[in-house]
Write a protein that holds these residues in place. Sequence first.
Motif, PDB file in Angstrom:
ATOM      1  N   ILE A 136      -5.247   6.062   0.896  1.00 53.22           N
ATOM      2  CA  ILE A 136      -5.899   4.817   1.300  1.00 53.22           C
ATOM      3  C   ILE A 136      -4.956   4.112   2.271  1.00 53.22           C
ATOM      4  N   GLU A 137      -5.489   3.742   3.424  1.00 52.25           N
ATOM      5  CA  GLU A 137      -4.677   3.025   4.403  1.00 52.25           C
ATOM      6  C   GLU A 137      -4.285   1.671   3.823  1.00 52.25           C
ATOM      7  N   GLN A 138      -3.020   1.274   4.044  1.00 52.26           N
ATOM      8  CA  GLN A 138      -2.526   0.012   3.507  1.00 52.26           C
ATOM      9  C   GLN A 138      -1.978  -0.859   4.626  1.00 52.26           C
ATOM     10  N   VAL A 139      -1.941  -2.166   4.364  1.00 50.79           N
ATOM     11  CA  VAL A 139      -1.366  -3.113   5.309  1.00 50.79           C
ATOM     12  C   VAL A 139      -0.321  -3.950   4.586  1.00 50.79           C
ATOM     13  N   LEU A 140       0.733  -4.281   5.318  1.00 52.78           N
ATOM     14  CA  LEU A 140       1.794  -5.115   4.776  1.00 52.78           C
ATOM     15  C   LEU A 140       1.329  -6.560   4.765  1.00 52.78           C
ATOM     16  N   VAL A 141       1.376  -7.179   3.588  1.00 54.64           N
ATOM     17  CA  VAL A 141       0.937  -8.566   3.453  1.00 54.64           C
ATOM     18  C   VAL A 141       2.128  -9.504   3.585  1.00 54.64           C
ATOM     19  N   GLN A 142       3.239  -9.131   2.945  1.00 47.66           N
ATOM     20  CA  GLN A 142       4.398 -10.004   2.944  1.00 47.66           C
ATOM     21  C   GLN A 142       5.654  -9.177   2.720  1.00 47.66           C
ATOM     22  N   SER A 143       6.723  -9.557   3.381  1.00 46.93           N
ATOM     23  CA  SER A 143       8.006  -8.908   3.136  1.00 46.93           C
ATOM     24  C   SER A 143       9.086  -9.980   3.088  1.00 46.93           C
ATOM     25  N   SER A 144      10.196  -9.659   2.438  1.00 52.08           N
ATOM     26  CA  SER A 144      11.281 -10.630   2.306  1.00 52.08           C
ATOM     27  C   SER A 144      12.569 -10.038   2.855  1.00 52.08           C
ATOM     28  N   ILE A 145      13.546 -10.882   3.004  1.00 54.51           N
ATOM     29  CA  ILE A 145      14.858 -10.453   3.482  1.00 54.51           C
ATOM     30  C   ILE A 145      15.483  -9.465   2.500  1.00 54.51           C
ATOM     31  N   GLU A 146      15.182  -9.632   1.214  1.00 52.97           N
ATOM     32  CA  GLU A 146      15.727  -8.746   0.186  1.00 52.97           C
ATOM     33  C   GLU A 146      15.122  -7.347   0.246  1.00 52.97           C
ATOM     34  N   GLY A 147      14.108  -7.169   1.037  1.00 52.48           N
ATOM     35  CA  GLY A 147      13.492  -5.852   1.162  1.00 52.48           C
ATOM     36  C   GLY A 147      12.240  -5.670   0.320  1.00 52.48           C
ATOM     37  N   ASP A 148      11.860  -6.705  -0.412  1.00 56.69           N
ATOM     38  CA  ASP A 148      10.626  -6.619  -1.197  1.00 56.69           C
ATOM     39  C   ASP A 148       9.421  -6.667  -0.255  1.00 56.69           C
ATOM     40  N   ALA A 149       8.409  -5.923  -0.584  1.00 59.98           N
ATOM     41  CA  ALA A 149       7.209  -5.890   0.260  1.00 59.98           C
ATOM     42  C   ALA A 149       5.971  -5.914  -0.615  1.00 59.98           C
ATOM     43  N   ILE A 150       4.956  -6.578  -0.131  1.00 56.61           N
ATOM     44  CA  ILE A 150       3.665  -6.596  -0.815  1.00 56.61           C
ATOM     45  C   ILE A 150       2.652  -5.935   0.118  1.00 56.61           C
ATOM     46  N   TRP A 151       2.004  -4.887  -0.392  1.00 53.78           N
ATOM     47  CA  TRP A 151       1.019  -4.135   0.364  1.00 53.78           C
ATOM     48  C   TRP A 151      -0.346  -4.310  -0.276  1.00 53.78           C
ATOM     49  N   LYS A 152      -1.384  -4.192   0.529  1.00 51.05           N
ATOM     50  CA  LYS A 152      -2.738  -4.168  -0.028  1.00 51.05           C
ATOM     51  C   LYS A 152      -3.555  -3.139   0.735  1.00 51.05           C
ATOM     52  N   TYR A 153      -4.638  -2.698   0.100  1.00 53.26           N
ATOM     53  CA  TYR A 153      -5.499  -1.715   0.745  1.00 53.26           C
ATOM     54  C   TYR A 153      -6.191  -2.340   1.936  1.00 53.26           C
ATOM     55  N   LYS A 154      -6.266  -1.561   3.019  1.00 49.99           N
ATOM     56  CA  LYS A 154      -6.962  -2.011   4.220  1.00 49.99           C
ATOM     57  C   LYS A 154      -8.447  -1.747   4.046  1.00 49.99           C
ATOM     58  N   LEU A 155      -9.268  -2.747   4.362  1.00 55.48           N
ATOM     59  CA  LEU A 155     -10.723  -2.646   4.239  1.00 55.48           C
ATOM     60  C   LEU A 155     -11.364  -2.719   5.615  1.00 55.48           C
ATOM     61  N   ASP A 156     -12.518  -2.055   5.769  1.00 55.77           N
ATOM     62  CA  ASP A 156     -13.256  -2.166   7.026  1.00 55.77           C
ATOM     63  C   ASP A 156     -14.123  -3.426   6.989  1.00 55.77           C
ATOM     64  N   GLU A 157     -14.931  -3.620   8.011  1.00 58.23           N
ATOM     65  CA  GLU A 157     -15.751  -4.837   8.121  1.00 58.23           C
ATOM     66  C   GLU A 157     -16.806  -4.950   7.019  1.00 58.23           C
ATOM     67  N   ASN A 158     -17.088  -3.859   6.308  1.00 58.56           N
ATOM     68  CA  ASN A 158     -18.063  -3.873   5.205  1.00 58.56           C
ATOM     69  C   ASN A 158     -17.411  -3.934   3.837  1.00 58.56           C
ATOM     70  N   GLY A 159     -16.085  -4.123   3.807  1.00 64.62           N
ATOM     71  CA  GLY A 159     -15.383  -4.204   2.535  1.00 64.62           C
ATOM     72  C   GLY A 159     -15.096  -2.859   1.895  1.00 64.62           C
ATOM     73  N   CYS A 160     -15.182  -1.786   2.670  1.00 60.86           N
ATOM     74  CA  CYS A 160     -14.903  -0.437   2.167  1.00 60.86           C
ATOM     75  C   CYS A 160     -13.445  -0.082   2.437  1.00 60.86           C
ATOM     76  N   VAL A 161     -12.797   0.599   1.466  1.00 60.59           N
ATOM     77  CA  VAL A 161     -11.436   1.060   1.702  1.00 60.59           C
ATOM     78  C   VAL A 161     -11.439   2.094   2.809  1.00 60.59           C
ATOM     79  N   ILE A 162     -10.387   2.114   3.608  1.00 61.78           N
ATOM     80  CA  ILE A 162     -10.284   3.053   4.716  1.00 61.78           C
ATOM     81  C   ILE A 162      -9.394   4.204   4.288  1.00 61.78           C
ATOM     82  N   LEU A 163      -9.932   5.425   4.377  1.00 59.80           N
ATOM     83  CA  LEU A 163      -9.204   6.609   3.949  1.00 59.80           C
ATOM     84  C   LEU A 163      -8.616   7.350   5.146  1.00 59.80           C
ATOM     85  N   ILE A 164      -7.493   8.028   4.894  1.00 61.84           N
ATOM     86  CA  ILE A 164      -6.827   8.842   5.892  1.00 61.84           C
ATOM     87  C   ILE A 164      -6.627  10.213   5.279  1.00 61.84           C
ATOM     88  N   LYS A 165      -7.006  11.256   6.001  1.00 62.82           N
ATOM     89  CA  LYS A 165      -6.819  12.621   5.531  1.00 62.82           C
ATOM     90  C   LYS A 165      -5.333  12.949   5.550  1.00 62.82           C
TER      91      LYS A 165
END
Length: 166
Positions: A136-165
């Motif tokens: 599932i394609e993901q997008v970075l939502v937030q990152s910090s100086i400490e290296g912590d990152a929050i990711w979430k699934y990327k959705l298309d315009e219809n709210g469907c998860v976007i898959l990558i082979k």
Amino acid sequence: MKLIKVDDIYTLMDGDKMIASSDSDFQTDYEVMKLSKENSNEIFGVVDINKWANEKVDNRFNETDGYHKFVYVDGIVDGFNKAMELNKDKLFTVEDIKKAFNAGWVQRHNEEGSHYENMEILIQSLQQPKEIEVEIEQVLVQSSIEGDAIWKYKLDENGCVILIKK
């Protein structure tokens, strides 16, 4: 994760857990995310003949010649659908493929193995897959100086998860 195709329904599985589906009943009954049939078709190599025909003829007609473009696209789509209809019952058995392969490869060998090993690779490549490894394609939502990152699934315009082979 595996994208599984059964008839015209796609289901995304992580082990034995359903993650998402293209079927609205599955989405509701199992409370899973939505899958796009278009994205899933693309991963499985399913041809959208209308889209393909339109892309092929876009450069052949100018914007004021929409009628001829429509007739041209319609002819491609009708021809494709007729060919699919005429060939729907024409199936080749594994034995048919072996005979055809042997007719052309009897004397051929290579470093990777005999023609019989190559024949098995050919047969496997011709069989339609029922499942494909995906992410599932993901997008970075937030990152910090400490290296912590929050990711979430990327959705298309219809709210469907976007898959990558994979």
